[in-house]
Design a protein around this motif. Sequence first.
Motif, PDB file in Angstrom:
ATOM      1  N   ARG A  35      16.037  20.474  83.110  1.00 30.91           N
ATOM      2  CA  ARG A  35      16.820  21.106  84.050  1.00 30.91           C
ATOM      3  C   ARG A  35      16.088  22.292  84.726  1.00 30.91           C
ATOM      4  O   ARG A  35      16.418  23.084  85.781  1.00 30.91           O
ATOM      5  N   PHE A  38      18.045  23.746  88.000  1.00 32.77           N
ATOM      6  CA  PHE A  38      19.233  24.051  88.058  1.00 32.77           C
ATOM      7  C   PHE A  38      19.476  25.022  86.806  1.00 32.77           C
ATOM      8  O   PHE A  38      20.577  25.727  86.582  1.00 32.77           O
ATOM      9  N   VAL A  61       7.442  28.161  90.891  1.00 29.56           N
ATOM     10  CA  VAL A  61       8.795  27.904  91.490  1.00 29.56           C
ATOM     11  C   VAL A  61       9.697  28.704  90.727  1.00 29.56           C
ATOM     12  O   VAL A  61      10.644  28.926  91.024  1.00 29.56           O
ATOM     13  N   MET A  70      12.366  32.339  92.066  1.00 27.07           N
ATOM     14  CA  MET A  70      13.311  31.415  91.644  1.00 27.07           C
ATOM     15  C   MET A  70      13.512  30.541  92.852  1.00 27.07           C
ATOM     16  O   MET A  70      14.233  30.913  93.784  1.00 27.07           O
ATOM     17  N   ILE A  71      12.826  29.370  93.153  1.00 28.42           N
ATOM     18  CA  ILE A  71      13.204  28.481  93.927  1.00 28.42           C
ATOM     19  C   ILE A  71      14.289  27.712  93.862  1.00 28.42           C
ATOM     20  O   ILE A  71      14.302  26.880  92.680  1.00 28.42           O
ATOM     21  N   ASN A  72      15.147  27.484  94.858  1.00 31.11           N
ATOM     22  CA  ASN A  72      16.106  26.471  94.365  1.00 31.11           C
ATOM     23  C   ASN A  72      15.783  25.150  94.211  1.00 31.11           C
ATOM     24  O   ASN A  72      14.743  24.780  94.979  1.00 31.11           O
ATOM     25  N   PRO A  73      16.873  24.539  93.702  1.00 33.10           N
ATOM     26  CA  PRO A  73      16.359  23.019  93.337  1.00 33.10           C
ATOM     27  C   PRO A  73      16.225  22.160  94.725  1.00 33.10           C
ATOM     28  O   PRO A  73      15.223  21.375  94.843  1.00 33.10           O
ATOM     29  N   GLU A  74      16.980  22.548  95.618  1.00 33.43           N
ATOM     30  CA  GLU A  74      17.002  21.814  96.833  1.00 33.43           C
ATOM     31  C   GLU A  74      15.690  22.024  97.589  1.00 33.43           C
ATOM     32  O   GLU A  74      15.119  21.344  98.514  1.00 33.43           O
ATOM     33  N   ARG A 127      12.652  22.316  95.857  1.00 34.53           N
ATOM     34  CA  ARG A 127      11.543  21.840  95.047  1.00 34.53           C
ATOM     35  C   ARG A 127      10.881  20.565  95.206  1.00 34.53           C
ATOM     36  O   ARG A 127       9.905  20.250  94.778  1.00 34.53           O
ATOM     37  N   ASN A 128      11.515  19.766  96.016  1.00 29.75           N
ATOM     38  CA  ASN A 128      11.100  18.378  96.224  1.00 29.75           C
ATOM     39  C   ASN A 128      10.840  17.571  94.928  1.00 29.75           C
ATOM     40  O   ASN A 128       9.711  17.016  94.899  1.00 29.75           O
ATOM     41  N   LEU A 129      12.063  17.658  93.916  1.00 24.52           N
ATOM     42  CA  LEU A 129      11.733  16.907  92.880  1.00 24.52           C
ATOM     43  C   LEU A 129      12.998  15.879  92.864  1.00 24.52           C
ATOM     44  O   LEU A 129      13.955  16.257  93.031  1.00 24.52           O
ATOM     45  N   ILE A 186      15.500  13.244  90.818  1.00 21.90           N
ATOM     46  CA  ILE A 186      16.102  13.313  89.337  1.00 21.90           C
ATOM     47  C   ILE A 186      17.106  12.147  89.253  1.00 21.90           C
ATOM     48  O   ILE A 186      17.775  11.875  90.329  1.00 21.90           O
ATOM     49  N   PHE A 234      20.015  10.771  86.783  1.00 28.77           N
ATOM     50  CA  PHE A 234      20.845  11.362  85.860  1.00 28.77           C
ATOM     51  C   PHE A 234      21.337  10.096  84.790  1.00 28.77           C
ATOM     52  O   PHE A 234      21.572   9.056  85.268  1.00 28.77           O
TER      53      PHE A 234
END
Lengths: 578, 360
Positions: free
Chosen positions: B47, B52, B67, B75-79, B81-83, B85, B87
């Motif tokens: 996470r 997150f 990042v 602190m780069i937002n999850p949106e 980062r282009n990762l 995921i 779940f």
Amino acid sequence: MQAASRLRGFMPGFASPTVGNRSLDRLLPWLLLPVFVISILPIARLAIEGVFVGGVPSADYIRDVLGSSTTWRATANSLYTAGLGTIISLLIGGAFAFLVALTDIRAKAVLVFCFMIPMMIPPQITALAWVQLTGPSSALLNALGMAPPMGSPQPFYSAEGIALLLGIQHASIVFLTLRANLRMLPREQIEAARLAGARGGRLWWQIILPLTSPGLIAGTAMAFVTALGNFGIPAMLGIPANYSTLPTLIYQKLAGFGPSVLGEVSVLAMLIGTIAILGVAVHHRLLGKRDYRLMGMVGRPLDIRLGARRTLVEAVLWTVLIAILVIPLMALVATALVPAFGVKLSLANYSFDAFYEVLFVQPSTIRAFHNSFMLSVGAAVTLVAVCLPLAYVIVRRPTRLTHMVNLLVEVPYALPGVVLAIACILLFIRIPVIDVSLYGTLAIIFVAYLARFLVIALRPVMNSFSQLDPALEEAAQACGAGLGRRLRDILLPLAAPSAAAGALLVFLTAFNELTVSALLWSAGNETLGVLIFNLDDSGDTVLASAVAVLVVLVVIALMSCFQLASRRLPKGVVPWQT
Amino acid sequence: MADINLSRITKSFGDYRAVNQVSLDIHDGEFVALLGPSGCGKTTLLRLLAGFEEPDQGVIALGGQAVADPANGVMINPEARNLGIVFQSYALWPHMSVARNVGYPLEVRGLGRAERDAKIAEALSIVALEPYADRSPTELSGGQRQRVALARCLVMEPRAVLLDEPLANLDVHLRETMQQAFLDFHRRTGATMIYVTHDQAEAMAMADRIAVMDKGRIRQVAAPETLYREPADHMVAGFVGAGAVLPIGDVSMRGTGRCSVRLGEAAIHARICHKAANNSDGQDLGLCLRPEDVWVDEAGTLRGSVEDCVYLGGRFRLQVRVDSDQILPVYATRRARIGETVGLVISDGWVFDRSEGEAA
């Protein structure tokens, strides 16, 4: 496929990553500001009125009010009627919820629908109906020749009468919260207990009751606070018997002495507000200690077999329903049909004159319907629009501030409507900076409704957000969706059913509201609740009953529309739907 | 390009250190598993990587670009980062069709309808779900839902795909099929994959390298076979593989990386790790024995009594008590009576330093 290189594609926006979303993130808390203003400012204004005498800080009002025996008698009366009423609600609502949710009784949908009607019917109509049912001038009893002799007392003009009707009125609150809890109760947990050897009473006391205690506590607290603030029932039943509760005492003081008693009244308002807040605080405290997250498959209905006793249980349930719903409404209809109040109703002399009078002769009835409709639709739509982002902030971005707001939004609802009405008069009679007065317009009622019903719209949405798997939102976040997009594409559609349920509740509650508008209405700006109360108050009981019958018909028609549409609506929109 | 570098990452929740000074370098295109018991910090690490959670200390870099770097306020937002995921709960949106779920990342990026449809079709074909495009995800089975989630990652062409125990909700048969699906996906796309699991078999079957975590720290990062044959410490030796870890004291070196260990009456020839070999006083050494290196043989000098015998299909696994307090798992070809005395021959073993020091 040159997938390997494809996967490393350049991402636009990566270089300047945080600006857009972060700023929206920072904007969100500002949403709390209007909520703060609308929930707290009027109350704060009211509190100031109580501690300033002629612009100077003073404890005079407080001393006067707290030194008066009337105050304490009304407080004791309020606590007694609300407390007894809550016990009655708990017994009726609790029994219905357990039986409907956990056993194999038949015709549950009809039963639930009928059980919800008392909550949707305005309290002053409930009171009117019961008064019309009993006592010497009951049209129904007279028609049947069963009326007590003239001059005998009306049994409902008493503390116990008030408590009984409060109990019936708010039984659905206990029912709804408890059943919501019971529906989350997975079958496995009951089955495991039965396999462990628990049966009968042990199963109920040691497993089912503790697991449903959050619902019981929440339902009890809500029923108590609502009963405490109820104005319609003690006004219709208590005032003729000279029996005051805090809300009716406030109303009587204001009606009798006008704005000169605003200071005293605000102290009284703070007193009842304190009791209400204590109730809410106890509820939060009790709930905070419990974390009964229920694990397992949810949604499979639990059907404890009642066996041979099923018919008996069903008979009892329906008898109760007939007693608390059908008979009083019949009495109301009977009163609306008599040619003149006190005349004995028979098949020969019934008349629809009263209906003709209110529908076609008196413009005020049509106007009141129109006003109430506009106000409640407006409040429902506005509140849902505010509550979606607000619930998000409170659930997903908890801070000390949101925690406080979460408690504060309860205040205007928990406080008796009379208190809120006075607070709104004080604040909006002349809005400071822009020098505009809302007093005497529909707008002041609208603003008061927004404050009062915010929490009704907010709670279902909050519940649905806190039940949503956070991964649903995180997945969208990983897909590159910023906050605004996530709210629109993911959270909004998923919370829509609960938002609609909240809107529906706001609409139905506001449509029949009396307590707030009783002090805020003005000629041309009547609401339905005010209209009925005024008609009854001025002795036009037959006309009042006619309007009441029309309101009940509209309420039942609206509820039926939702019921019929419920199959097409997402699950959870109709609050009483399984 | 899209190497992932974690450098001395620490994350606490209140007083609890979920991730403690973790450093890990993941190469482009690599399949890395984060393996450990529950509560070891592996999901928190994932996470943190996804964005997150924000680390308290340390630097997370994707493709050389930081990042998350709290020291420098990055602190780069999850949106952003282009990762991708995946779940455990699939996290498919129930109000959208399968196709719209898959195409959502493209929708967010504002791609045109035609381009979007082409990519959705391509992604669905990779996970073999084209016929389901217009279904609601709620109509799909668990395995199908997880493949939809995978396809959703695929269309966004992420720098890496993060998987958080994606198979934990699936039954055993489906797991193997899905493992194969993940492997095929990895081979076809060459995507960097980071896979969190507590199931060592899953990690071993799929990963190029496994990072074993415990109590917020990484104990060892190695290829699965290395991890199995040469565990770095006590925790890894006990957690990975069905084997026994025995405390030993008497070790004599037999050339580079080889030694002889006494166990009861028997002398065992074993491999020894560099650190243990340099541990001159022979304290805190452990011997890791894998069941396939131990045979039941009446000629064996090591004797023990059978405590338990379980049929695994094709072979039996015995628990044999040697000495008074040491139990060895042994594979055998015939059933043994409980209490029966058997002879054992040990063909290989691994000696490591048991002290809870700095792990590799």
